[in-house]
Design an enzyme around this catalytic site. Structure first.
Site, PDB file in Angstrom:
ATOM      1  CG  HIS A   1      12.947 104.128 -10.156  1.00 36.65           C
ATOM      2  ND1 HIS A   1      12.932 104.924  -9.420  1.00 36.65           N
ATOM      3  CD2 HIS A   1      11.715 104.048  -9.797  1.00 36.65           C
ATOM      4  CE1 HIS A   1      12.706 105.002  -8.582  1.00 36.65           C
ATOM      5  NE2 HIS A   1      11.218 104.998  -9.401  1.00 36.65           N
TER       6      HIS A   1
ATOM      7  CE  LYS B   1      10.135 100.730  -0.425  1.00 39.83           C
ATOM      8  NZ  LYS B   1       8.553 101.463  -0.832  1.00 39.83           N
TER       9      LYS B   1
HETATM   10  P1  AMP Z   1       7.470 105.003  -7.996  1.00 36.83           P
HETATM   11  O1  AMP Z   1       8.044 105.726  -9.356  1.00 36.83           O
HETATM   12  O2  AMP Z   1       8.051 105.711  -6.753  1.00 36.83           O
HETATM   13  O3  AMP Z   1       6.081 104.813  -8.464  1.00 36.83           O
HETATM   14  O4  AMP Z   1       8.290 103.679  -8.956  1.00 36.83           O
HETATM   15  C1  AMP Z   1       7.851 102.962 -10.068  1.00 36.83           C
HETATM   16  C2  AMP Z   1       8.527 101.436 -10.544  1.00 36.83           C
HETATM   17  O5  AMP Z   1       9.858 101.064  -9.638  1.00 36.83           O
HETATM   18  C3  AMP Z   1       7.592 100.807  -9.451  1.00 36.83           C
HETATM   19  O6  AMP Z   1       7.065  99.838 -10.511  1.00 36.83           O
HETATM   20  C4  AMP Z   1       7.809 100.555  -7.752  1.00 36.83           C
HETATM   21  O7  AMP Z   1       7.454  99.046  -7.636  1.00 36.83           O
HETATM   22  C5  AMP Z   1       9.283 100.392  -8.209  1.00 36.83           C
HETATM   23  N1  AMP Z   1       9.709 100.843  -7.629  1.00 36.83           N
HETATM   24  C6  AMP Z   1      10.122 102.123  -6.321  1.00 36.83           C
HETATM   25  N2  AMP Z   1      11.268 101.414  -5.356  1.00 36.83           N
HETATM   26  C7  AMP Z   1      11.854 100.232  -5.921  1.00 36.83           C
HETATM   27  C8  AMP Z   1      12.968  99.867  -5.292  1.00 36.83           C
HETATM   28  N3  AMP Z   1      13.762  99.760  -4.307  1.00 36.83           N
HETATM   29  N4  AMP Z   1      13.090  98.533  -5.812  1.00 36.83           N
HETATM   30  C9  AMP Z   1      12.716  98.017  -7.294  1.00 36.83           C
HETATM   31  N5  AMP Z   1      11.484  98.932  -7.384  1.00 36.83           N
HETATM   32  C10 AMP Z   1      11.313  99.326  -7.077  1.00 36.83           C
END
Ligand code: AMP
Length: 301
Positions: free
Chosen positions: A37, A152
């Site tokens: 994030h 991801k």
């Molecule tokens: P989430 O909070 O899991 O819904 O993720 C929010 C954003 O963070 C989304 O756009 C995900 O793709 C991104 N994200 C989650 N994990 C990673 C990671 N390891 N590397 C890059 N972006 C990530």
């Protein structure tokens, strides 16, 4: 930094910024913030005058049988991380009430047709409808100039690019590479649920994908062969219950035309989902023509 759980206040903030001629970048998240994030927030910081982070565990993107796991999230910790990253607005979307993301009597669902169907869509039928709907709502509430997503969640990123264009949102969708642990494991809030033993087993996902990427760089151009290599490794991995492995056209998420990576304009995405100790993990690598000459950095998704 303004922190609000009120939709109207978040909208007013954004309107003030736009009115002052400032560009607004939005990073949608579900909290439990980590380096993945942070990389999105930093990109927004570089490219936009003002940065908004939404932290909202969207109930509509979880199928009934799934665990929302909202209770273990630490919103104070997340707000502190936003402060460190010089975020301007934290929008903590409430999910009920007059000023919530889903207003009382909410009626509307957004569906991105073909891109919702393969990969995770086969196993989580409600998921991408929920994602598309909440992202459309966030775009409407915050009217960002740019919004940032991680590769991801490759399918999600592609789907949102399509949504933003199809609905003439005017939002520029920016995608960033997967951030990984030193041993390759893709960062995810779900990793915290893994026991030490399962954390070790989970490495099998990225190892298998990296091995296939090396094979591609070494000249193997058949998506089905690369997919079968990953499948073989993960079927043999102890404690890993494979859900799917697919090699699809990176743009359309359909079967690759011509049966070759180089035959696909944007290459092929090799994507896996597996359960490790009851926790569902996903990962992918994006194989692009030209990569075999110029290696990606190890953090590349
Ligand atoms: P989430 O909070 O899991 O819904 O993720 C929010 C954003 O963070 C989304 O756009 C995900 O793709 C991104 N994200 C989650 N994990 C990673 C990671 N390891 N590397 C890059 N972006 C990530």
């Amino acid at each position: 930094m303004l922190v609000t759980d009120r939709t109207s206040e978040a909208s007013r903030w954004s309107a003030r910024m736009r009115g002052a001629g400032l560009s607004v970048g939005l990073v949608p998240t579900m909290g439990a913030l980590h380096e993945g994030h942070r990389s999105l927030i930093r990109a927004a910081r570089r490219e936009c005058d003002r940065v908004a982070v939404s932290i909202f565990v969207n109930p509509t993107q979880f199928d009934q049988s799934e665990d929302l796991d909202a209770s273990s999230r630490d919103s104070e910790g997340d707000v502190a991380i936003c402060r460190q990253e010089m975020v301007d607005l934290v929008f903590l979307g409430g999910d009920s009430g007059e000023d919530a993301v889903y207003r009382p009597g909410h009626q509307t669902a957004v569906r991105v047709e073909q891109l919702s169907e393969p990969l995770c869509g086969r196993f989580r039928p409600a998921h991408f409808g929920g994602v598309a709907t909440v992202v459309t709502l966030l775009f409407g509430i915050l009217r960002p100039h740019r919004s940032y997503f991680g590769l991801k969640d490759y399918q999600q990123a592609r789907l949102i690019e399509s949504l933003a264009a199809d609905l003439y949102t005017g939002v520029e969708v920016r995608t960033l590479p997967t951030v990984r642990e030193a041993d390759g494991l893709a960062l995810s809030s779900r990793n915290a649920r893994l026991s030490t033993e399962d954390r070790d087993r989970a490495r099998a996902l990225s190892s298998a994908l990296f091995e296939a990427r090396e094979a591609f760089r070494g000249g193997e151009d058949r998506p089905s062969t690369l997919r079968d290599l990953v499948r073989g490794r993960l079927e043999a991995a102890e404690g890993v219950e494979l859900q799917y492995v697919e090699a699809l056209d990176a743009l359309t998420l359909q079967e690759p035309t011509g049966g070759s990576v180089r035959g696909c304009e944007d290459g092929v995405v090799l994507a896996v989902a597996a359960h490790v100790g009851g926790t569902r993990l996903i990962d992918n690598v994006w194989l692009r023509p030209g990569d075999e000459i110029e290696p990606l950095p190890s953090s590349g998704g």
